[in-house]
Scaffold this motif. Structure first.
Motif, short mmCIF file in Angstrom:
data_model
loop_
_atom_site.label_atom_id
_atom_site.label_comp_id
_atom_site.label_asym_id
_atom_site.label_seq_id
_atom_site.Cartn_x
_atom_site.Cartn_y
_atom_site.Cartn_z
N LEU A 12 34.52 27.94 -21.21
CA LEU A 12 33.43 27.88 -20.22
C LEU A 12 33.65 26.73 -19.24
O LEU A 12 33.38 26.88 -18.04
N GLY A 13 34.13 25.62 -19.73
CA GLY A 13 34.43 24.50 -18.85
C GLY A 13 35.45 24.89 -17.80
O GLY A 13 35.30 24.58 -16.61
N ASN A 20 33.72 26.25 -9.30
CA ASN A 20 33.45 25.16 -8.36
C ASN A 20 34.55 25.04 -7.30
O ASN A 20 34.26 24.79 -6.13
N LEU A 21 35.80 25.21 -7.70
CA LEU A 21 36.90 25.17 -6.73
C LEU A 21 36.79 26.30 -5.72
O LEU A 21 37.00 26.09 -4.51
N PRO A 26 36.05 27.29 2.14
CA PRO A 26 35.39 28.22 3.06
C PRO A 26 36.20 29.51 3.17
O PRO A 26 37.41 29.52 2.94
N LYS A 27 35.49 30.60 3.48
CA LYS A 27 36.14 31.91 3.59
C LYS A 27 35.70 32.56 4.89
O LYS A 27 34.63 32.27 5.42
N LEU A 35 33.16 30.24 6.62
CA LEU A 35 31.83 29.94 6.12
C LEU A 35 31.93 29.39 4.70
O LEU A 35 32.68 29.90 3.88
N TYR A 36 31.14 28.36 4.45
CA TYR A 36 31.09 27.75 3.13
C TYR A 36 30.12 28.52 2.23
O TYR A 36 29.28 29.30 2.70
N TYR A 37 30.25 28.27 0.95
CA TYR A 37 29.42 28.89 -0.08
C TYR A 37 27.93 28.83 0.28
O TYR A 37 27.24 29.84 0.25
N SER A 38 27.46 27.64 0.64
CA SER A 38 26.04 27.48 0.96
C SER A 38 25.64 28.31 2.16
O SER A 38 24.53 28.86 2.23
#
Length: 150
Positions: A12-13, A20-21, A26-27, A35-38
């Protein structure tokens, strides 16, 4: 801790590290801009909950109003969302996707659809009981992790 628990914690770690990576990179989702995740998840929230206001969006995404406001400002400056007010309520500001924002929304959906096809087929082969077990585990593990926030 027994061997299973150690292996589970390590697996899981590693999954969280990879996740997270991925989210830090951005994609491009058909719009010609990164665009970033947020940002893409704010677009997703607005696309799935049209005519939402800042409070609703911050609740949907479980982020502060300040964070939501900053992300919305970035998206508006990129021409991906628009702001508007209702005729009978000039105080409240609402948000909707522009045509470019809709392209990003659709591109994000197609991205996940193509990336998740193999794992979705695997999960579809599981019995409803196995699927329920997996979901229950993830929900319980998430609840446990959230206790670390206290």
């Amino acid at each position: 801790m027994d061997r299973f628990h150690i292996q589970l914690d390590l697996a899981l770690g590693r999954m969280f590290e990879v996740y997270n990576l991925i989210n830090k990179q951005p994609k491009e989702y058909v719009t010609g801009m990164l665009l970033y995740y947020s940002e893409i998840h704010m677009i997703e929230a607005i696309g799935r909950h049209p005519d939402s206001n800042l409070t609703e969006l911050s609740n949907i995404l479980n982020i502060t109003k300040g964070t939501a406001s900053k992300t919305i400002a970035k998206l508006a400056s990129k021409g991906l969302i628009s702001k508007y007010r209702l005729e009978d309520n000039k105080k409240e500001v609402y948000f909707r996707l522009t045509e470019l924002g809709q392209l990003a929304f659709d591109g994000h959906y197609r991205y996940h659809e193509s990336r998740s096809a193999d794992i979705d087929r695997d999960f579809d082969s599981y019995s409803p009981e196995e699927q329920k077990l997996i979901l229950n585990f993830i929900e319980r593990y998430t609840e446990e992790l959230s206790r670390y926030l206290d």
